[in-house]
Design an enzyme around this catalytic site. Structure first.
Site, short mmCIF file in Angstrom:
data_model
loop_
_atom_site.label_atom_id
_atom_site.label_comp_id
_atom_site.label_asym_id
_atom_site.label_seq_id
_atom_site.Cartn_x
_atom_site.Cartn_y
_atom_site.Cartn_z
N ALA A 96 4.18 9.08 -6.56
CA ALA A 96 3.95 10.53 -6.63
C ALA A 96 3.17 10.98 -7.85
O ALA A 96 2.92 12.17 -8.01
CB ALA A 96 5.30 11.26 -6.62
N PHE A 137 -3.56 10.46 -4.30
CA PHE A 137 -3.14 11.14 -3.08
C PHE A 137 -1.66 11.52 -3.10
O PHE A 137 -1.27 12.53 -2.52
CB PHE A 137 -3.41 10.25 -1.86
CG PHE A 137 -4.88 10.12 -1.54
CD1 PHE A 137 -5.62 11.23 -1.16
CD2 PHE A 137 -5.52 8.89 -1.63
CE1 PHE A 137 -6.97 11.12 -0.87
CE2 PHE A 137 -6.88 8.78 -1.33
CZ PHE A 137 -7.61 9.89 -0.95
N LEU A 176 2.25 4.16 -2.48
CA LEU A 176 2.31 3.21 -3.60
C LEU A 176 0.99 2.46 -3.72
O LEU A 176 0.44 1.99 -2.73
CB LEU A 176 3.44 2.21 -3.40
CG LEU A 176 4.87 2.76 -3.40
CD1 LEU A 176 5.87 1.62 -3.22
CD2 LEU A 176 5.16 3.51 -4.68
N ALA A 177 0.49 2.36 -4.95
CA ALA A 177 -0.74 1.60 -5.22
C ALA A 177 -0.45 0.66 -6.38
O ALA A 177 -0.33 1.10 -7.53
CB ALA A 177 -1.89 2.54 -5.55
N TYR A 198 -14.36 -4.20 2.12
CA TYR A 198 -13.02 -3.61 2.30
C TYR A 198 -12.39 -3.98 3.64
O TYR A 198 -11.45 -4.77 3.69
CB TYR A 198 -13.11 -2.08 2.15
CG TYR A 198 -11.76 -1.43 1.90
CD1 TYR A 198 -11.42 -0.98 0.63
CD2 TYR A 198 -10.83 -1.29 2.92
CE1 TYR A 198 -10.18 -0.39 0.38
CE2 TYR A 198 -9.59 -0.71 2.69
CZ TYR A 198 -9.28 -0.27 1.42
OH TYR A 198 -8.06 0.29 1.19
#
Length: 409
Positions: free
Chosen positions: A49, A53, A141-142, A237
């Site tokens: 968070a 994004f 989550l990244a 990608y």
């Protein structure tokens, strides 16, 4: 101390707390100035968070019309003898302050979202402070690392191609240069590990946990964020290790959607976002020239969006709208299935946009990339992620670290 940006390659080593505060406020001001979200969720859990994004989703759902109560989970660091702390740490603090000033419930849990400890903390917080249920779960989550809490094994993702190496250029933000870069081909173990970290397995485990604990409201929704891109970027990608992981995420969405539909009449979707400057995207080798060209073209055409514009449009026009246009069918022959995806990359993939982008990329080289692409906009967006370059902040003023240490998320 006076805090200035320190960049190493594509990594920001410093963050400006009050710049982060202004960046959060700018996003709040934006969502309050456009068409509101009129049928949004009441209570939202955001996994990831504190930036990009995830943060934009939180701001949009709280201040963009829905007036949602939010619980944010993120893994950030505060000020210490090792440094000023991360931008996400301050984003959490100043978002919460802004929300509470307007009377909105906003709670932050700082910790490893992969751990059982954090899951139990989330469950207790939802029961104690969010009425026992949430209406929406956002998985954003990244990270490059995922530990297994049961075995202690750690998986590490990699940014590589599959099959053949790929040669191109990447932006060096430290030196303001376009430098040669190579994506090497991944082996099977690296592909597997990347899917473990960035695929859908952890998302599925979170939904299983929330269902088992009876923490999802009837008709609750869940979203995860993804990227596909145009064919010109497929070697980098979509057909690389990242793309394989995202395809696993897409397939997981189908399984979760069936699970939620049967158990709570709920829904799961993957949101395919536009290519943007985020703390994750700047790490993708050879991808930055495409973003430079894309920014230049979309700004000229008047349809450029950042994270906050994307998320406000997503919730106001796609998911929580009377028109109910959320689920878009995307047929990708490589994936051999029709997937229910919400396409926020619709403006990016317009033929007229891609035609101009391809022309600029064909012209771009190490000598002219600043002029051909939107390097100024690219770097400005990167600096803003870390609280720098905001016009309303006096960066010559010293920041009181001791006072900042008293602030907690």
């Amino acid at each position: 101390m006076v805090i200035q940006p320190e960049i190493q390659g594509v990594v920001a080593r410093t963050a400006h707390p009050y710049g982060c505060q202004q960046a959060v406020q700018q996003q709040i001001d934006y969502v309050q100035s456009v068409a509101p979200i009129t049928q949004g969720p009441l209570r939202v859990l955001i996994l990831g968070a504190s930036s990009g994004f995830g943060l934009a989703s939180r701001i949009a759902l709280t201040f963009g019309g829905a007036q949602a109560e939010t619980l944010g989970v993120s893994y950030e660091r505060g000020p210490s003898d090792k440094g000023i702390g991360s931008a996400g740490w301050y984003n959490n603090i100043f978002f919460k302050q802004a929300a509470e000033q307007q009377g909105y419930l906003a709670k932050n849990i700082v910790g490893d979202a992969f751990s059982d400890e954090v899951r139990q903390h989330v469950a207790k917080t939802i029961r104690d402070e969010f009425g026992g249920h949430v209406d929406l779960v956002i998985y954003s989550l990244a990270t490059g690392i995922r530990p297994d809490p049961e075995t202690g094994k750690v998986w590490r993702s990699c940014l590589k191609t599959v099959g053949e190496n790929f040669f191109g250029y990447s932006v060096d933000l430290e030196k303001d240069k376009l430098v040669p870069a190579e994506l090497t081909a991944a082996n099977d173990e690296e592909i597997f590990a990347t899917t473990k970290v960035m695929g859908g397995e952890d998302w599925q485990q979170w939904i299983n946990f929330l269902l088992a604990e009876n923490l999802l409201a009837p008709k609750a929704k869940t979203l995860a964020y993804s990227y596909i891109g145009p064919e010109s970027t497929y070697p980098i990608y979509h057909h690389g290790t990242l793309g394989i992981a995202k395809q696993h995420l897409h397939q997981t969405a189908i399984a979760i959607n069936q699970q939620l539909a049967q158990m709570i009449n709920g829904q799961a979707n993957v949101v395919v976002c536009k290519a943007l400057v985020t703390k994750a995207s700047v790490f993708i080798p050879t991808f930055s020239p495409y973003i430079l060209a894309l920014f230049k073209v979309m700004k000229q055409m008047g349809n450029h969006e950042g994270c906050i514009e994307q998320m406000q449009r997503l919730f106001a026009q796609k998911i929580y709208s009377a028109a109910d246009t959320a689920t878009k069918q995307h047929n990708d022959s490589d994936e051999q299935s029709d997937l229910a995806l919400i396409r926020m990359d619709d403006w990016e993939l317009k033929p007229e946009v891609q035609l101009q982008v391809n022309k600029l990329m064909a012209e771009m080289n190490a000598d002219n990339f600043r002029q051909v692409g939107d390097y100024a906009g690219y770097k400005s967006a990167f600096l803003a992620l870390n609280g720098f370059g905001l016009p309303s902040v006096d960066y010559t003023q010293a920041v009181d670290i001791e006072e900042l240490s008293k602030l907690t998320p």
